[in-house]
Design a protein around this motif. Sequence first.
Motif, short mmCIF file in Angstrom:
data_model
loop_
_atom_site.label_atom_id
_atom_site.label_comp_id
_atom_site.label_asym_id
_atom_site.label_seq_id
_atom_site.Cartn_x
_atom_site.Cartn_y
_atom_site.Cartn_z
N LYS A 109 0.85 -1.19 0.00
CA LYS A 109 0.00 0.00 0.00
C LYS A 109 0.89 1.24 0.00
CE LYS A 109 -3.93 -2.14 2.36
NZ LYS A 109 -4.90 -2.01 3.49
N PRO A 110 0.44 2.32 -0.64
CA PRO A 110 1.30 3.50 -0.78
C PRO A 110 1.28 4.47 0.39
CG PRO A 110 -0.70 3.82 -2.04
CD PRO A 110 -0.77 2.42 -1.49
N ILE A 111 0.27 4.40 1.27
CA ILE A 111 0.12 5.42 2.30
C ILE A 111 0.10 4.78 3.69
CG2 ILE A 111 -1.34 7.29 3.17
CD1 ILE A 111 -2.46 7.51 0.28
N TRP A 112 0.96 5.25 4.57
CA TRP A 112 1.01 4.68 5.92
C TRP A 112 0.15 5.48 6.89
CZ3 TRP A 112 2.67 8.35 9.28
CH2 TRP A 112 3.60 9.29 8.87
N GLY A 113 -0.22 4.81 7.98
CA GLY A 113 -0.99 5.48 9.02
C GLY A 113 -0.63 4.93 10.39
N ASP A 114 -0.81 5.75 11.41
CA ASP A 114 -0.51 5.35 12.78
C ASP A 114 -1.64 5.78 13.69
OD1 ASP A 114 1.64 4.43 14.85
OD2 ASP A 114 0.93 6.37 15.59
N LYS A 115 -2.06 4.89 14.59
CA LYS A 115 -3.13 5.19 15.54
C LYS A 115 -2.63 5.00 16.96
CE LYS A 115 -5.66 2.56 17.58
NZ LYS A 115 -5.81 2.09 19.01
N ALA A 116 -2.69 6.06 17.76
CA ALA A 116 -2.39 5.99 19.18
C ALA A 116 -3.06 7.19 19.84
CB ALA A 116 -0.89 5.99 19.45
N PRO A 117 -3.88 6.99 20.86
CA PRO A 117 -4.56 8.13 21.49
C PRO A 117 -3.65 9.29 21.85
CG PRO A 117 -5.53 6.10 22.27
CD PRO A 117 -4.35 5.70 21.41
N PRO A 118 -2.45 9.06 22.45
CA PRO A 118 -1.61 10.20 22.84
C PRO A 118 -1.06 11.02 21.67
CG PRO A 118 -0.98 8.22 24.04
CD PRO A 118 -1.88 7.79 22.93
N ASN A 119 -1.22 10.55 20.45
CA ASN A 119 -0.79 11.36 19.30
C ASN A 119 -1.42 12.75 19.37
OD1 ASN A 119 0.77 9.34 18.13
ND2 ASN A 119 -0.86 8.61 16.78
N ILE A 120 -2.57 12.86 20.00
CA ILE A 120 -3.31 14.11 20.07
C ILE A 120 -2.49 15.20 20.75
CG2 ILE A 120 -4.47 13.88 22.32
CD1 ILE A 120 -6.44 14.62 19.21
N TYR A 121 -1.57 14.82 21.64
CA TYR A 121 -0.76 15.79 22.37
C TYR A 121 0.40 16.34 21.54
CZ TYR A 121 -2.98 15.49 26.95
OH TYR A 121 -3.87 15.60 27.99
N TYR A 122 0.66 15.75 20.39
CA TYR A 122 1.84 16.12 19.62
C TYR A 122 1.50 16.63 18.23
CZ TYR A 122 4.08 13.85 23.49
OH TYR A 122 4.47 13.52 24.78
N ILE A 123 0.30 17.13 18.06
CA ILE A 123 -0.12 17.62 16.74
C ILE A 123 0.82 18.70 16.21
CG2 ILE A 123 -1.94 18.79 15.46
CD1 ILE A 123 -3.98 17.36 17.21
N PRO A 124 1.20 19.71 16.99
CA PRO A 124 2.12 20.73 16.44
C PRO A 124 3.45 20.14 15.97
CG PRO A 124 1.09 21.53 18.46
CD PRO A 124 0.76 20.06 18.35
N TYR A 125 4.00 19.20 16.72
CA TYR A 125 5.26 18.58 16.34
C TYR A 125 5.10 17.70 15.10
CZ TYR A 125 6.97 20.20 20.83
OH TYR A 125 7.34 20.99 21.88
N ILE A 126 3.97 17.02 15.03
CA ILE A 126 3.72 16.16 13.87
C ILE A 126 3.65 16.99 12.60
CG2 ILE A 126 2.00 14.68 12.77
CD1 ILE A 126 1.38 13.64 15.67
N PHE A 127 2.91 18.09 12.62
CA PHE A 127 2.79 18.92 11.43
C PHE A 127 4.09 19.65 11.10
CE2 PHE A 127 -2.01 19.01 11.99
CZ PHE A 127 -2.23 18.20 10.89
N GLU A 128 4.92 19.91 12.12
CA GLU A 128 6.21 20.55 11.86
C GLU A 128 7.14 19.61 11.10
OE1 GLU A 128 10.06 22.44 14.26
OE2 GLU A 128 8.17 22.03 15.33
N HIS A 129 7.15 18.35 11.48
CA HIS A 129 8.07 17.39 10.87
C HIS A 129 7.44 16.56 9.75
CE1 HIS A 129 11.36 18.14 13.67
NE2 HIS A 129 10.42 18.33 14.56
N PHE A 130 6.10 16.58 9.69
CA PHE A 130 5.37 15.88 8.63
C PHE A 130 4.31 16.85 8.10
CE2 PHE A 130 7.20 12.74 11.39
CZ PHE A 130 7.64 11.73 10.53
N PRO A 131 4.73 17.91 7.41
CA PRO A 131 3.80 18.97 7.00
C PRO A 131 2.69 18.50 6.08
CG PRO A 131 5.93 19.22 5.92
CD PRO A 131 6.11 18.19 6.99
N ASN A 132 2.87 17.38 5.40
CA ASN A 132 1.84 16.86 4.51
C ASN A 132 0.95 15.81 5.17
OD1 ASN A 132 2.78 18.44 2.33
ND2 ASN A 132 4.37 16.92 1.90
N ALA A 133 1.18 15.56 6.46
CA ALA A 133 0.39 14.56 7.18
C ALA A 133 -1.06 15.02 7.31
CB ALA A 133 0.99 14.31 8.56
N ARG A 134 -1.94 14.05 7.50
CA ARG A 134 -3.33 14.33 7.82
C ARG A 134 -3.60 13.77 9.21
NH1 ARG A 134 -4.10 12.84 2.45
NH2 ARG A 134 -2.79 11.07 3.01
#
Length: 290
Positions: A109-134
């Motif tokens: 599959k071409p697109i990866w995904g990750d599920k973990a409840p605490p991801n919610i606390y790191y949204i700013p960091y995620i978008f900083e290092h993965f600007p194209n993430a959803r």
Amino acid sequence: MTALTAVPPATRLDPKTDQYGSYVSQDAGIVIGCCSRSGSSLFRVMLDSHPKFAVGQGSRIFVETPDPQRLVNNFGVTREYVDELLATSQDQAHFIERFMRGLAERENKPIWGDKAPPNIYYIPYIFEHFPNARFIHIIRDGRDVVCSLRTHPKFKYENGRTIELNTWKPIENCITSWVNYTKKGLAARGNPGYYEVHYEDLVTAPEKTMREVIAFLGEAWDDSVLRYHELQSTTRDFTAMPVSADAVEPISHKALARWQRDMTDEDKAIFKERAGDLLIELGYATDHDW
């Protein structure tokens, strides 16, 4: 290049410092977060059923320094493979990109995904290092979440056996969790890469809800999303996470409005005082008279 080192899984990223490093990935990965017991396991299995998305069980590599043994246990990779990635990655963001790409490639599959409840606390960091993430935030009626959190986990899987537990948490702690997690997600509203899914919509109108999700992700609809419980893959082994095993069962409405059965008058009063306004803001109540 600074190699990553393996540390105990309890070591979390410090939100005051950027431990992802300087690497910026251009991958359009999918990251799912929420308050626990909000339906994210069901959602991720449905999304994983789409031929374009590989969304496995939670890695926690967005919220803590990678724990090799957790990754081995949850994803069926070898310790040697994880150690090699750790030793040769530029920093944590680089490791995340390479590890998640590898999981997606394994599923063809071409697109990866990750599920973990605490991801919610790191949204700013995620978008900083993965600007194209959803980022997809799963939201559920806080009253139902609290009722579920109080008795979670109900059992554990140990030495091949399921062991029942007698969990009963203070309702105040459960309410605080729901409020804090949910508000962290709501703070990202306005970011074009942020999207909200309500658990109630997911189970009462699954096709409409998931069609809208797939459209947000920019892919074509596929009916396999609704046939998630009929499919088999390496991402459906819940022996490492038995508390989420019902996520591979057909959709049920039994968990909707459970608060009406489980909450005492005292519970309701405590919830209204601590989280009643947020419940109204999210549209689950029109006032405090419920």
